[in-house]
Scaffold this active site. Structure first.
Site, PDB file in Angstrom:
ATOM      1  N   LYS A  37      -2.706   5.848  -4.378  1.00 49.25           N
ATOM      2  CA  LYS A  37      -3.848   6.751  -4.142  1.00 49.25           C
ATOM      3  C   LYS A  37      -3.657   8.105  -4.811  1.00 49.25           C
ATOM      4  O   LYS A  37      -2.539   8.614  -4.885  1.00 49.25           O
ATOM      5  CB  LYS A  37      -4.035   6.951  -2.625  1.00 49.25           C
ATOM      6  N   TYR A  81       2.758   9.820   0.228  1.00 49.44           N
ATOM      7  CA  TYR A  81       3.683   9.189   1.184  1.00 49.44           C
ATOM      8  C   TYR A  81       5.141   9.346   0.759  1.00 49.44           C
ATOM      9  O   TYR A  81       6.042   9.155   1.574  1.00 49.44           O
ATOM     10  CB  TYR A  81       3.413   7.682   1.334  1.00 49.44           C
ATOM     11  N   PRO A 108      -4.301  -0.387  11.710  1.00 45.27           N
ATOM     12  CA  PRO A 108      -5.009  -1.442  12.469  1.00 45.27           C
ATOM     13  C   PRO A 108      -4.432  -1.691  13.859  1.00 45.27           C
ATOM     14  O   PRO A 108      -5.095  -2.307  14.686  1.00 45.27           O
ATOM     15  CB  PRO A 108      -4.847  -2.685  11.574  1.00 45.27           C
ATOM     16  N   LEU A 109      -3.201  -1.190  14.100  1.00 48.22           N
ATOM     17  CA  LEU A 109      -2.614  -1.323  15.447  1.00 48.22           C
ATOM     18  C   LEU A 109      -2.760  -0.014  16.211  1.00 48.22           C
ATOM     19  O   LEU A 109      -2.111   0.189  17.235  1.00 48.22           O
ATOM     20  CB  LEU A 109      -1.125  -1.688  15.350  1.00 48.22           C
ATOM     21  N   GLY A 110      -3.570   0.894  15.688  1.00 46.31           N
ATOM     22  CA  GLY A 110      -3.693   2.208  16.320  1.00 46.31           C
ATOM     23  C   GLY A 110      -2.444   3.049  16.075  1.00 46.31           C
ATOM     24  O   GLY A 110      -2.181   4.005  16.804  1.00 46.31           O
ATOM     25  N   ASP A 167       0.839  -1.205   0.000  1.00 48.66           N
ATOM     26  CA  ASP A 167       0.000   0.000   0.000  1.00 48.66           C
ATOM     27  C   ASP A 167       0.873   1.253   0.000  1.00 48.66           C
ATOM     28  O   ASP A 167       1.680   1.454   0.908  1.00 48.66           O
ATOM     29  CB  ASP A 167      -0.878  -0.004   1.267  1.00 48.66           C
ATOM     30  N   HIS A 184      -7.797   9.312  -2.366  1.00 47.36           N
ATOM     31  CA  HIS A 184      -7.263   9.296  -0.989  1.00 47.36           C
ATOM     32  C   HIS A 184      -8.227   9.968   0.011  1.00 47.36           C
ATOM     33  O   HIS A 184      -8.456   9.461   1.098  1.00 47.36           O
ATOM     34  CB  HIS A 184      -5.895   9.999  -0.977  1.00 47.36           C
ATOM     35  N   LYS A 238       6.970 -10.712  10.741  1.00 52.02           N
ATOM     36  CA  LYS A 238       6.610 -12.134  10.887  1.00 52.02           C
ATOM     37  C   LYS A 238       5.446 -12.275  11.855  1.00 52.02           C
ATOM     38  O   LYS A 238       4.483 -12.991  11.595  1.00 52.02           O
ATOM     39  CB  LYS A 238       7.794 -12.912  11.487  1.00 52.02           C
ATOM     40  N   GLU A 239       5.568 -11.551  12.968  1.00 53.82           N
ATOM     41  CA  GLU A 239       4.532 -11.598  14.012  1.00 53.82           C
ATOM     42  C   GLU A 239       3.168 -11.196  13.418  1.00 53.82           C
ATOM     43  O   GLU A 239       2.163 -11.866  13.643  1.00 53.82           O
ATOM     44  CB  GLU A 239       4.955 -10.627  15.130  1.00 53.82           C
ATOM     45  N   SER A 248       5.120  -2.393   9.334  1.00 56.79           N
ATOM     46  CA  SER A 248       6.299  -2.629  10.161  1.00 56.79           C
ATOM     47  C   SER A 248       7.483  -2.788   9.241  1.00 56.79           C
ATOM     48  O   SER A 248       7.399  -3.491   8.235  1.00 56.79           O
ATOM     49  CB  SER A 248       6.158  -3.880  11.024  1.00 56.79           C
TER      50      SER A 248
HETATM   51  N1  NAP Z   1      -5.771   5.797   3.401  1.00 52.83           N
HETATM   52  C1  NAP Z   1      -5.296   6.566   4.346  1.00 52.83           C
HETATM   53  O1  NAP Z   1      -5.692   7.722   4.509  1.00 52.83           O
HETATM   54  C2  NAP Z   1      -4.248   6.006   5.277  1.00 52.83           C
HETATM   55  C3  NAP Z   1      -3.948   6.668   6.473  1.00 52.83           C
HETATM   56  C4  NAP Z   1      -2.991   6.122   7.326  1.00 52.83           C
HETATM   57  C5  NAP Z   1      -2.345   4.933   6.984  1.00 52.83           C
HETATM   58  N2  NAP Z   1      -2.621   4.314   5.795  1.00 52.83           N
HETATM   59  C6  NAP Z   1      -1.911   3.060   5.398  1.00 52.83           C
HETATM   60  O2  NAP Z   1      -1.992   2.119   6.473  1.00 52.83           O
HETATM   61  C7  NAP Z   1      -0.668   1.720   6.857  1.00 52.83           C
HETATM   62  C8  NAP Z   1      -0.629   1.342   8.320  1.00 52.83           C
HETATM   63  O3  NAP Z   1      -1.047   2.403   9.149  1.00 52.83           O
HETATM   64  P1  NAP Z   1      -0.106   3.106  10.235  1.00 52.83           P
HETATM   65  O4  NAP Z   1       1.288   3.028   9.766  1.00 52.83           O
HETATM   66  O5  NAP Z   1      -0.719   4.424  10.519  1.00 52.83           O
HETATM   67  O6  NAP Z   1      -0.342   2.268  11.562  1.00 52.83           O
HETATM   68  P2  NAP Z   1      -0.185   0.779  12.129  1.00 52.83           P
HETATM   69  O7  NAP Z   1       0.125  -0.205  11.060  1.00 52.83           O
HETATM   70  O8  NAP Z   1      -1.382   0.572  12.996  1.00 52.83           O
HETATM   71  O9  NAP Z   1       1.056   0.938  13.110  1.00 52.83           O
HETATM   72  C9  NAP Z   1       2.367   1.113  12.654  1.00 52.83           C
HETATM   73  C10 NAP Z   1       3.278   1.252  13.873  1.00 52.83           C
HETATM   74  O10 NAP Z   1       3.201   0.068  14.679  1.00 52.83           O
HETATM   75  C11 NAP Z   1       4.505  -0.499  14.849  1.00 52.83           C
HETATM   76  N3  NAP Z   1       4.313  -1.952  14.798  1.00 52.83           N
HETATM   77  C12 NAP Z   1       4.066  -2.709  13.717  1.00 52.83           C
HETATM   78  N4  NAP Z   1       3.902  -4.008  14.072  1.00 52.83           N
HETATM   79  C13 NAP Z   1       4.035  -4.061  15.415  1.00 52.83           C
HETATM   80  C14 NAP Z   1       3.972  -5.095  16.356  1.00 52.83           C
HETATM   81  N5  NAP Z   1       3.760  -6.360  15.986  1.00 52.83           N
HETATM   82  N6  NAP Z   1       4.181  -4.795  17.680  1.00 52.83           N
HETATM   83  C15 NAP Z   1       4.418  -3.521  18.059  1.00 52.83           C
HETATM   84  N7  NAP Z   1       4.491  -2.476  17.204  1.00 52.83           N
HETATM   85  C16 NAP Z   1       4.298  -2.743  15.893  1.00 52.83           C
HETATM   86  C17 NAP Z   1       5.334   0.034  13.705  1.00 52.83           C
HETATM   87  O11 NAP Z   1       6.690   0.151  14.051  1.00 52.83           O
HETATM   88  P3  NAP Z   1       7.877  -0.747  13.350  1.00 52.83           P
HETATM   89  O12 NAP Z   1       7.912  -0.398  11.895  1.00 52.83           O
HETATM   90  O13 NAP Z   1       9.093  -0.318  14.095  1.00 52.83           O
HETATM   91  O14 NAP Z   1       7.526  -2.200  13.597  1.00 52.83           O
HETATM   92  C18 NAP Z   1       4.727   1.434  13.497  1.00 52.83           C
HETATM   93  O15 NAP Z   1       5.293   2.363  14.396  1.00 52.83           O
HETATM   94  C19 NAP Z   1       0.196   2.925   6.470  1.00 52.83           C
HETATM   95  O16 NAP Z   1       1.569   2.616   6.408  1.00 52.83           O
HETATM   96  C20 NAP Z   1      -0.426   3.294   5.123  1.00 52.83           C
HETATM   97  O17 NAP Z   1       0.053   2.445   4.106  1.00 52.83           O
HETATM   98  C21 NAP Z   1      -3.584   4.814   4.959  1.00 52.83           C
END
Ligand code: NAP
Length: 314
Positions: free
Chosen positions: A82, A53, A209-211, A48, A113, A265-266, A258
């Site tokens: 997007k 970005y 999804p992980l907040g 994605d 977007h 992997k997790e 991540s």
């Molecule tokens: N359409 C939209 O408007 C929109 C908006 C926001 C995001 N997105 C998309 O969604 C993706 C994910 O969203 P996000 O990056 O906001 O949040 P997320 O996936 O909920 O969280 C990412 C954070 O969690 C950490 N993490 C990942 N796996 C983990 C685990 N197993 N245990 C503990 N920490 C963990 C990552 O650090 P590490 O890398 O150090 O593991 C990173 O700091 C984005 O990268 C983007 O592609 C889309």
């Protein structure tokens, strides 16, 4: 290696239900390239990105390297990008530029977007009042449909759209959006939106999804929540797997970021976690809180949205 499970979109394409997010706090193309190479080896096939970005070039380099090295074929990959708000006037040119940056021939999914239109020069996440243009979703969507007709993308969809905004779009759409990508995690369950999208066969994809654990926009309250942690303990899983497993149990795909091999992997192992009914019921009781408010598309004068209520309509 977990094999990726997939959902079939209404156009017929198969989309793996775990997507690899490419937004980084401190963006570093090299870090991303390496992370994507690792992700492919671990079985991730759905990636994605978005113009805004700044990750398209590094992602494309890593994908092309994996294809050149015969680790993966283009048809096995699912690539989403997007359309940013300043490209609503010309989605065909915008997707062509995205494809040039990614160095691939087509996207699997191209999303609007945000339901907001900026002037062409306003390639920004902090627009000034003057940067807003009059939103004309009918012409934006018609041009998105043209992108499909021209073979530039296989599917089109939306992101950050409320049910009403999709309903309006359906009034003039020839192609129904395949996906609505929205923020969703145990503290933002999107129940109404999922029901609406389900009725129209629009697949919901969950971002953050992980907040957004540890990000500047995110919160630690999902993975640090004591109930999530006790559910994880019960299943010999991790809090992240519980958060992702909860999303998957609702029939959505999850886009998780991540760049760390162990956590990649997790996260992939969430595919095998089955939560009990009582786990889901406990999560159901959490209070809701949106993290990404989209205040940047709200203003009193030039935006169609005078308040956050106008954006999300909840
Ligand atoms: N359409 C939209 O408007 C929109 C908006 C926001 C995001 N997105 C998309 O969604 C993706 C994910 O969203 P996000 O990056 O906001 O949040 P997320 O996936 O909920 O969280 C990412 C954070 O969690 C950490 N993490 C990942 N796996 C983990 C685990 N197993 N245990 C503990 N920490 C963990 C990552 O650090 P590490 O890398 O150090 O593991 C990173 O700091 C984005 O990268 C983007 O592609 C889309």
């Amino acid at each position: 290696m977990e094999s990726e499970q997939a959902v079939r979109l209404q156009g017929g394409s198969k989309m793996p239900i775990i997507g690899f997010g490419t937004v980084n706090n401190s963006f570093n193309g090299e870090g991303l390239e390496l992370a994507v190479e690792t992700a492919i080896k671990l079985g991730y096939r759905h990636f994605d990105t978005a113009m805004i970005y700044g990750s398209e070039v590094a992602l494309g380099r890593a994908l092309n390297k994996a294809m050149d090295d015969k680790i993966v074929q283009r048809e096995e990959l699912f690539v989403t990008s997007k359309l940013w708000c300043n490209d609503h006037h010309d989605p065909v040119s915008a997707v062509r530029q995205t494809l040039r940056r990614l160095e691939i021939e087509y996207l699997d999914l191209y999303l609007i977007h945000y339901p907001a239109k900026f002037k062409p020069w306003a390639s920004t996440v902090s627009p000034m009042e003057d940067d807003f243009d009059k939103l004309d979703m009918e012409s934006t969507w018609a041009a998105m449909e043209k992108c499909v007709d021209m073979g530039l993308c296989k599917n089109i969809g939306v992101s950050n759209f409320s049910p009403n905004k999709i309903q309006n779009l359906l009034g003039h759409a020839s192609i129904i959006p395949a996906v609505n990508q929205v923020e969703m995690h145990p503290f933002l369950k999107q129940k109404k939106l999922r029901e609406f999208c389900g009725e129209h066969k629009i697949h919901v994809s969950a971002y953050t999804p992980l907040g957004g654990y540890g990000t500047i926009w995110g919160t630690k309250s999902v993975l640090d929540n004591s109930i999530i942690q006790s559910i994880a303990l019960k299943h010999k899983a991790t809090p992240a797997q519980v958060a992702l497993g909860w999303g998957l149990s609702k029939g959505v795909s999850v886009i998780v970021k991540s760049f760390n091999e162990g956590r990649m992997k997790e996260n992939m192992k969430a595919l095998t976690l089955r939560l009990d009914e009582e786990d889901v019921a406990e999560i159901e009781r959490f209070e809701e809180k949106r993290l990404l408010q989209a205040t940047f598309i709200v203003n009193d004068t030039t935006s169609p949205y005078k308040s956050l209520q106008d954006v999300w309509e909840e």
